[in-house]
Write an enzyme that holds these catalytic residues in place. Structure first.
Site, mmCIF file in Angstrom:
data_model
loop_
_atom_site.group_PDB
_atom_site.id
_atom_site.type_symbol
_atom_site.label_atom_id
_atom_site.label_comp_id
_atom_site.label_asym_id
_atom_site.label_seq_id
_atom_site.Cartn_x
_atom_site.Cartn_y
_atom_site.Cartn_z
ATOM 1 N N ASP A 288 0.857 -1.167 0.000
ATOM 2 C CA ASP A 288 0.000 0.000 0.000
ATOM 3 C C ASP A 288 0.909 1.238 0.000
ATOM 4 O O ASP A 288 2.135 1.142 0.116
ATOM 5 C CB ASP A 288 -0.943 -0.019 1.224
ATOM 6 C CG ASP A 288 -2.193 0.806 0.974
ATOM 7 O OD1 ASP A 288 -3.224 0.539 1.596
ATOM 8 O OD2 ASP A 288 -2.124 1.739 0.147
ATOM 9 N N GLU A 495 -10.806 6.593 4.748
ATOM 10 C CA GLU A 495 -9.785 6.026 5.632
ATOM 11 C C GLU A 495 -9.907 6.545 7.065
ATOM 12 O O GLU A 495 -11.003 6.661 7.595
ATOM 13 C CB GLU A 495 -8.410 6.295 5.009
ATOM 14 C CG GLU A 495 -8.345 5.672 3.616
ATOM 15 C CD GLU A 495 -6.959 5.590 3.083
ATOM 16 O OE1 GLU A 495 -6.796 5.816 1.881
ATOM 17 O OE2 GLU A 495 -6.034 5.285 3.825
HETATM 18 O O1 LIG Z 1 -3.108 14.254 5.469
HETATM 19 N N1 LIG Z 1 -3.023 13.103 5.992
HETATM 20 O O2 LIG Z 1 -3.139 12.910 7.241
HETATM 21 C C1 LIG Z 1 -2.760 12.015 5.165
HETATM 22 C C2 LIG Z 1 -2.782 10.732 5.712
HETATM 23 C C3 LIG Z 1 -2.492 9.651 4.909
HETATM 24 C C4 LIG Z 1 -2.150 9.893 3.585
HETATM 25 O O3 LIG Z 1 -1.726 8.866 2.843
HETATM 26 C C5 LIG Z 1 -2.266 8.607 1.565
HETATM 27 O O4 LIG Z 1 -3.431 9.348 1.171
HETATM 28 C C6 LIG Z 1 -4.085 8.895 0.030
HETATM 29 C C7 LIG Z 1 -4.204 10.090 -0.952
HETATM 30 O O5 LIG Z 1 -2.986 10.534 -1.335
HETATM 31 C C8 LIG Z 1 -3.416 7.774 -0.658
HETATM 32 O O6 LIG Z 1 -4.223 7.361 -1.742
HETATM 33 C C9 LIG Z 1 -3.193 6.676 0.348
HETATM 34 S S1 LIG Z 1 -4.490 5.683 0.710
HETATM 35 C C10 LIG Z 1 -4.034 4.143 0.007
HETATM 36 O O7 LIG Z 1 -3.664 4.488 -1.312
HETATM 37 C C11 LIG Z 1 -3.760 3.498 -2.296
HETATM 38 C C12 LIG Z 1 -3.467 4.205 -3.615
HETATM 39 O O8 LIG Z 1 -4.232 5.382 -3.690
HETATM 40 C C13 LIG Z 1 -5.139 2.844 -2.280
HETATM 41 O O9 LIG Z 1 -5.266 1.887 -3.319
HETATM 42 C C14 LIG Z 1 -5.310 2.175 -0.937
HETATM 43 O O10 LIG Z 1 -6.575 1.527 -0.839
HETATM 44 C C15 LIG Z 1 -5.209 3.202 0.172
HETATM 45 O O11 LIG Z 1 -5.119 2.529 1.402
HETATM 46 C C16 LIG Z 1 -2.607 7.168 1.626
HETATM 47 O O12 LIG Z 1 -3.422 6.978 2.782
HETATM 48 C C17 LIG Z 1 -2.173 11.154 3.006
HETATM 49 C C18 LIG Z 1 -2.471 12.236 3.812
#
Ligand SMILES: O=[N+]([O-])c1ccc(O[C@@H]2O[C@@H](CO)[C@H](O)[C@H](S[C@@H]3O[C@H](CO)[C@@H](O)[C@H](O)[C@H]3O)[C@@H]2O)cc1
Length: 608
Positions: A288, A495
């Site tokens: 992930d 999430e």
């Molecule tokens: O601001 N914060 O606190 C914060 C916290 C966590 C973050 O971390 C990131 O934020 C998201 C947006 O950038 C990302 O997509 C991933 S989620 C992850 O991404 C994969 C690809 O998109 C999916 O297939 C999965 O199913 C999913 O679990 C991550 O959690 C960003 C910002």
């Protein structure tokens, strides 16, 4: 590019194994390591792609080339990155991945299907297959061949912010819904288990996620610890992976969560021992986002040991997604020190190449606009509308037992009230993972039909429709309404931002219910990612409908409310009375729900 004559790996007439072997024999260590690296599009410049032989690029949640980008803009972006990969010595095409988890949800104008929490209610594998096929076409419309879907989590506690990404608390429904995989990828041509398969340019590689037990964490805390025994693991959280592998899923994404204290990203026994060796999964395992970093808490506390743990566990492709030089330097160092054997690197690269060869990426690495008209097509929107109808659950239909049913509502009447924070709000209707990672409020995020618009489309022309998001009791009392539709629920979230300890609907929802249902016959439609607190309001409500997160096609809600179609949905999740009861799932010894798993009233469609 390789100079000179015939290159066996480039010959589609060669057997898959021969192509893989030939290419592997030509690859340098850096070219092999590059295939294991997936970076985010914002850092994927042609220079970086070429210098590090990067094998994959992704869009993180909401990462788009420009606001409301068209298919042409998407295709050009993906092709630019691809051309850089094709210009390297061996010309190995990169694979671009994106979260198309309820339609092509990052993309403006795409059909947004109901989230999985609603699709599980349909218990209709064929519908899921058709949704998968439609989603694949819309993803390909933007030049992308890989979707990080389906999520086959078995959510066991609705306090989890990702519970709406789960089809059900019952693993058997989750198993049924894996039929979306052959929709996305195409039907497996052979009966050989675990063979990754993608059937050409109208299909995409899928991704069963998040392996394993993501939906079983304590109190539904996102990315936390799933404490269970073998029965819980293999009896609840693992079954969907048997179906996914048997249906030829091309990739599996590892869960952030831990299992009995061991991070899944470091779990060699289950990633290698079980998924690869026992289930004979032959596609590739992807981490992930920053999954390696998050093996420790706080993340990145000891990157070298986390990298060692993740690669040794059997992860093949690392969703880095930004600090790719740190990953590349560290893995080089551990290979040099013989901490990581070349056999592990070769296993990873072979799996990645197997998927890329199988899906025809070497033959058709560049996208075109031949599918552009599939994006948000009328046919797909009608399919989504069908899914909305089948996802609705009628929980109450008449104030007291024996009362005349309230639903279906008469289309022809004097004046009706439509109220509530979610009646005219496409963003609320779609939920998280829509245009942005967390989702949006309001109506200009994309193209769709709100529930209010759907009601107006459906009632007789002479019926007056009055909309007021949050009317006070006097307004309702004095309005002389024949009945009211109150649409309330949760705001969009994704999430950890959706983790909740109280599961209440957002204000002023409860007061809107009180103001409206205290004065006129009311149908309450709940738009939420999971069961929410409803017990305190149920006695005031004449009819109650769970709509989950229906997506852009709100017309499906009106289709059932006004009887063009009957209500058929049965709960795929237990509807609790109080959060104090949680976790509480069907089959538990203590089971005292407001509405039990499998419950749902039905109505007959109007006579034509
Ligand atoms: O601001 N914060 O606190 C914060 C916290 C966590 C973050 O971390 C990131 O934020 C998201 C947006 O950038 C990302 O997509 C991933 S989620 C992850 O991404 C994969 C690809 O998109 C999916 O297939 C999965 O199913 C999913 O679990 C991550 O959690 C960003 C910002």
């Amino acid at each position: 590019a390789a100079t000179g004559g015939y290159l066996k790996y480039k010959d589609p007439k060669q057997p898959l194994g021969a192509r893989i072997r030939d290419l592997m024999n030509r690859m340098t260590l850096q070219e092999k390591i590059g295939q294991m690296v997936q970076i985010e599009r914002t850092v994927a410049t042609p220079q970086v792609m070429k210098k590090y032989f990067i094998g994959s690029v992704l869009s993180g949640g909401g990462s788009v080339p420009s606001p409301k980008a068209t298919p042409a803009t998407w295709v050009n972006m993906v092709n630019e990155i691809q051309k850089a990969s094709l210009s390297t010595r061996l010309g190995i095409p990169m694979i671009y991945g994106i979260d198309a988890v309820h339609g092509h949800n990052n993309v403006y104008g795409a059909t947004i299907f109901p989230h999985n929490v609603g699709l599980g209610v349909t218990r209709d594998p064929n519908l899921l297959k058709r949704i998968g096929a439609a989603t694949a076409l819309e993803v390909r419309a933007t030049g992308i061949p890989y979707a990080f879907a389906p999520c086959i989590a078995v959510c066991r506690d609705p306090r989890w912010g990702r519970c709406y990404e789960s089809y059900s608390e019952d693993y058997r429904i989750v198993q049924q819904m894996t039929e979306i995989i052959p929709g996305l990828q195409g039907d497996l041509p052979t009966k050989r288990r675990g063979v990754p398969f993608v059937g050409g340019k109208s299909k995409v590689a899928a991704c069963a996620k998040h392996f394993v037990g993501d939906g079983g964490t304590v109190r539904g805390i996102d990315e936390n610890n799933t404490v269970t025994d073998k029965n819980g693991l293999f009896g609840i959280h693992m079954p969907g992976y048997y179906n996914a592998v048997n249906k030829g899923v091309a990739t599996v994404m590892v869960s952030y969560s831990a299992l009995n204290g061991l991070r899944m990203h470091a779990n060699k026994e289950l990633v290698t021992g079980f998924l690869k060796n026992k289930l004979k999964f032959r596609g590739f395992v992807i981490s992930d986002w920053q999954g390696i970093d998050r093996i420790t808490n706080p993340p990145h506390l000891n990157y070298s040991s986390s990298l060692y743990a993740g690669i040794s566990a059997g992860i093949d492709m690392i969703m880095v997604p930004y600090n790719y030089t740190e990953f590349i330097d560290e893995i080089n160092s551990q290979i040099k020190k013989k901490l990581i054997p070349m056999s592990r690197i070769d296993d990873a690269v072979k799996r990645i190449l197997r998927v890329k060869f199988t899906m025809g990426l070497f033959e058709e690495p560049l996208a075109d606009l031949s599918f552009a008209n599939q994006l948000g097509s009328k046919e797909h929107r009608e399919l989504a509308r069908e899914a909305v109808r089948k996802s609705l659950v009628l929980l109450k239909n008449g104030k007291k037992k024996g009362d005349k049913p309230v639903l279906p509502l008469p289309k022809k009447t004097g004046k009706i009230l439509v109220a509530g924070t979610h009646a005219d709000n496409l963003g609320n209707q779609c939920g998280g993972w829509t245009i942005t990672w967390q989702g949006l409020n309001g109506n200009d995020l994309t193209v769709g039909t709100t529930i209010l618009t759907a009601v107006k489309n459906t009632v007789a022309p002479t019926t007056q429709v009055v909309y007021n998001a949050n009317p006070d009791a006097n307004f309702v009392k004095s309005g002389k309404f024949d009945y009211a539709i109150v649409v309330v629920g949760e705001p969009p979230y994704a999430e950890m931002f959706g983790d909740s300890t109280n599961l209440t609907i957002s204000e002023p929802g409860p007061s809107t219910i009180g103001n409206v249902c205290g004065s006129v016959k009311c149908v309450v439609v709940v738009v939420s990612g999971r069961p929410v607190v409803m017990q305190p309001y149920v006695s005031k409500i004449d009819a109650l409908v769970a709509a989950w997160l229906p997506g852009t096609e709100g017309q499906g809600v009106a289709d059932a409310l006004f009887g063009d179609y009957g209500f058929t949905g049965k709960l795929a999740r237990t509807w609790f009375k109080s959060v104090k009861q949680l976790p509480m799932n069907v089959g538990d010894k203590y089971y005292d729900p407001l509405y039990p798993f499998g419950y749902g009233l039905t109505t007959k469609p109007n006579k034509l």
